[in-house]
Design a protein around this motif. Structure first.
Motif, PDB file in Angstrom:
ATOM      1  N   PRO A 183       1.058  -1.008   0.022  1.00  0.00           N
ATOM      2  CA  PRO A 183      -0.161   0.129  -0.181  1.00  0.00           C
ATOM      3  C   PRO A 183       0.818   1.329  -0.456  1.00  0.00           C
ATOM      4  O   PRO A 183       0.547   2.022  -0.671  1.00  0.00           O
ATOM      5  N   GLU A 184       2.299   1.048   0.293  1.00  0.00           N
ATOM      6  CA  GLU A 184       3.220   2.420  -0.280  1.00  0.00           C
ATOM      7  C   GLU A 184       4.032   2.634  -0.940  1.00  0.00           C
ATOM      8  O   GLU A 184       4.874   3.444  -0.314  1.00  0.00           O
TER       9      GLU A 184
ATOM     10  N   ASN B 138      -5.113   3.130   8.819  1.00  0.00           N
ATOM     11  CA  ASN B 138      -6.102   2.139   7.588  1.00  0.00           C
ATOM     12  C   ASN B 138      -6.198   3.331   6.708  1.00  0.00           C
ATOM     13  O   ASN B 138      -6.549   2.466   5.672  1.00  0.00           O
ATOM     14  N   LYS B 139      -6.590   4.628   6.820  1.00  0.00           N
ATOM     15  CA  LYS B 139      -5.981   5.383   5.466  1.00  0.00           C
ATOM     16  C   LYS B 139      -5.183   5.049   4.761  1.00  0.00           C
ATOM     17  O   LYS B 139      -5.454   5.149   3.259  1.00  0.00           O
ATOM     18  N   ILE B 140      -3.926   4.747   4.841  1.00  0.00           N
ATOM     19  CA  ILE B 140      -3.574   4.280   3.690  1.00  0.00           C
ATOM     20  C   ILE B 140      -3.993   3.066   3.110  1.00  0.00           C
ATOM     21  O   ILE B 140      -4.242   2.502   1.665  1.00  0.00           O
ATOM     22  N   PHE B 141      -4.495   2.232   3.069  1.00  0.00           N
ATOM     23  CA  PHE B 141      -5.029   0.856   3.284  1.00  0.00           C
ATOM     24  C   PHE B 141      -6.242   0.891   1.877  1.00  0.00           C
ATOM     25  O   PHE B 141      -6.567   0.800   0.546  1.00  0.00           O
ATOM     26  N   TYR B 142      -7.075   2.105   2.371  1.00  0.00           N
ATOM     27  CA  TYR B 142      -8.469   2.465   1.462  1.00  0.00           C
ATOM     28  C   TYR B 142      -7.801   3.777   0.299  1.00  0.00           C
ATOM     29  O   TYR B 142      -7.957   3.537  -0.331  1.00  0.00           O
TER      30      TYR B 142
ATOM     31  N   TYR C  84      -4.898   2.729  -1.275  1.00  0.00           N
ATOM     32  CA  TYR C  84      -4.898   1.387  -2.147  1.00  0.00           C
ATOM     33  C   TYR C  84      -5.561   0.832  -2.299  1.00  0.00           C
ATOM     34  O   TYR C  84      -5.346   0.579  -4.143  1.00  0.00           O
ATOM     35  N   GLN C  85      -6.842   0.566  -1.913  1.00  0.00           N
ATOM     36  CA  GLN C  85      -8.274  -0.082  -1.966  1.00  0.00           C
ATOM     37  C   GLN C  85      -8.737   0.348  -3.991  1.00  0.00           C
ATOM     38  O   GLN C  85      -8.820   0.041  -4.262  1.00  0.00           O
TER      39      GLN C  85
ATOM     40  N   ARG D 173      -7.706   0.572 -11.683  1.00  0.00           N
ATOM     41  CA  ARG D 173      -7.236  -0.001 -12.410  1.00  0.00           C
ATOM     42  C   ARG D 173      -7.824  -0.907 -13.070  1.00  0.00           C
ATOM     43  O   ARG D 173      -7.808  -1.506 -13.483  1.00  0.00           O
ATOM     44  N   ASN D 174      -9.068  -1.393 -12.140  1.00  0.00           N
ATOM     45  CA  ASN D 174     -10.529  -2.002 -12.597  1.00  0.00           C
ATOM     46  C   ASN D 174      -9.745  -3.690 -11.788  1.00  0.00           C
ATOM     47  O   ASN D 174      -9.905  -4.827 -12.545  1.00  0.00           O
ATOM     48  N   ILE D 175      -8.540  -3.816 -10.724  1.00  0.00           N
ATOM     49  CA  ILE D 175      -8.902  -5.336 -10.396  1.00  0.00           C
ATOM     50  C   ILE D 175      -9.478  -5.143  -8.917  1.00  0.00           C
ATOM     51  O   ILE D 175      -9.795  -3.973  -8.795  1.00  0.00           O
TER      52      ILE D 175
END
Length: 293
Positions: A144-145, A179-183, A185-186, A192-194
Motif C-alpha cells: 500500500p505504501e 488504515n487510511k493508507i490501505f483505503y 490503496y484499495q 485500475r479495475n483490479i
C-alpha cells in the motif's frame, strides 16, 4: 481447497502467517505453535520461505502438517530470484505431492550466498511459470505504501497489474499501521479495475525492536499514536502485549466495518497474540459471517 474459493463462500477471511524456525532444534516449537493456532480455526495459515529462501524444505514440511494433519488450508510462500526453473519445478512438485494447493508467489530477497540464476527476475515471471505448468491457486503480496525497490508508486501499481495479468488469484497487503493508507490503496486498485480479493495485513506490536526492524525493511509509516504505544510500554512485556493487541484490534474492527475482504495477521509465531485478537473480535466475525453468507 483453493483459497480464492473461500472468498466466494465466506467473508471476511481470517488467516495467520508463521515462519520456519532458523534453528533445527526449534522445529518442535513450531509444531506447538501450529497446534495452538489451529484451535482458532483460521481460514488458512501461510508459511514464509525463510531468509533468502534457505528454509524452503521446512516451508514444505510445515505447510504439509497444517494441511494434512490439521485439515487447514496452507499457503506456502515461494521466492524465485535465487532459483532456476529446475529448482522451482522441484519445489512445486514437492508441494503438489504434499497436497498443497496454494502458493504465495514472491520475487524474494537476493541471498548473498546464492548466485543469481536469471530465470525469474520478477514475481510475475514465477506466476506465469506456475500457471503454465501446475494447477495452484496463487496469491501475491502488495504494498500500500509502495515497494522500496519500485521507482515510484505508479510503477509499483504497474507491477501489481502485471501479476494480476499473469494469473494472481488474490492479494495480501504488506503490514500498515494507518488504515487510511490501505483505503487509499484499495481505491487505486479499483481505478485500475483490479477486482481480485485483497486481504489487509496487520501486525500486532509485541516487541518494539522486532517491529522496528521489519519497518526498516519495508518502509512502513508509523503514526504518532503507534509510536507512543511502543515507547510507553516497551519495557513491560505484558503491557506492550495488551497495548499492541488493542491497537491491532482497533485497526481490524475498522477494516471489518468497512467490508474488507479479509484480515491476514502477521503473528510472528506467537499464538498468544492471535488468540487474544480472535477472542476480542469473535462476535464481530460471527455477526459478519451470518450476514455476509
Amino acid at each position: 481447497m483453493f483459497i480464492k474459493d473461500k472468498f466466494i463462500n465466506k467473508k471476511p477471511i481470517i488467516s495467520f502467517e508463521i515462519f520456519p524456525p532458523k534453528k533445527t532444534g526449534s522445529i518442535k516449537k513450531i509444531y506447538k505453535t501450529i497446534e495452538e493456532l489451529a484451535v482458532l480455526t483460521p481460514d488458512y495459515i501461510s508459511v514464509t520461505y525463510g531468509a533468502g529462501g534457505s528454509e524452503h524444505d521446512k516451508t514444505t514440511e510445515i505447510a504439509s502438517i497444517i494441511k494434512n494433519k490439521y485439515n487447514i488450508e496452507s499457503l506456502a510462500h515461494l521466492t524465485c530470484i535465487n532459483s532456476n526453473k529446475k529448482d522451482i519445478y522441484n519445489t512445486l512438485n514437492n508441494l503438489e505431492n504434499e497436497n498443497i494447493e496454494n502458493i504465495l508467489a514472491l520475487k524474494g530477497d537476493i541471498h548473498p550466498d546464492y548466485k543469481l540464476k536469471k530465470d525469474f527476475n520478477h514475481a510475475s515471471d514465477l506466476i506465469e511459470y506456475i500457471k503454465e505448468n501446475f494447477n495452484f491457486c496463487i496469491g501475491s503480496a502488495v504494498y500500500p505504501e509502495g515497494h522500496l525497490e519500485a521507482l515510484n508508486k505508479s510503477m509499483d501499481l504497474f507491477y501489481t497489474q502485471e501479476k494480476i495479468n499473469k494469473g494472481t488469484d488474490f492479494l495480501i497487503s504488506q503490514l500498515f499501521f494507518k488504515n487510511k493508507i490501505f483505503y487509499e490503496y484499495q481505491e487505486k486498485l479499483k481505478n485500475r479495475n483490479i477486482k481480485v480479493p485483497l486481504q489487509a495485513g496487520i501486525m500486532p506490536v509485541v516487541n518494539k525492536k522486532q517491529v522496528e526492524k521489519i519497518v526498516s525493511l519495508c518502509g512502513t509509516y508509523m503514526p504518532e499514536k503507534f509510536i507512543k504505544v511502543m515507547n510507553k510500554y516497551e519495557n513491560n512485556k505484558e503491557a506492550l502485549l495488551d497495548a499492541g493487541v488493542t491497537y491491532a484490534c482497533d485497526q481490524i474492527i475498522d477494516l471489518l466495518s468497512s467490508d474488507v475482504d479479509g484480515i491476514h495477521l502477521y503473528v510472528m509465531n506467537n499464538p498468544i497474540t492471535a488468540r487474544k485478537i480472535v477472542e476480542r473480535i469473535k462476535n464481530i466475525l460471527k455477526y459478519l459471517g451470518e450476514n455476509n453468507g
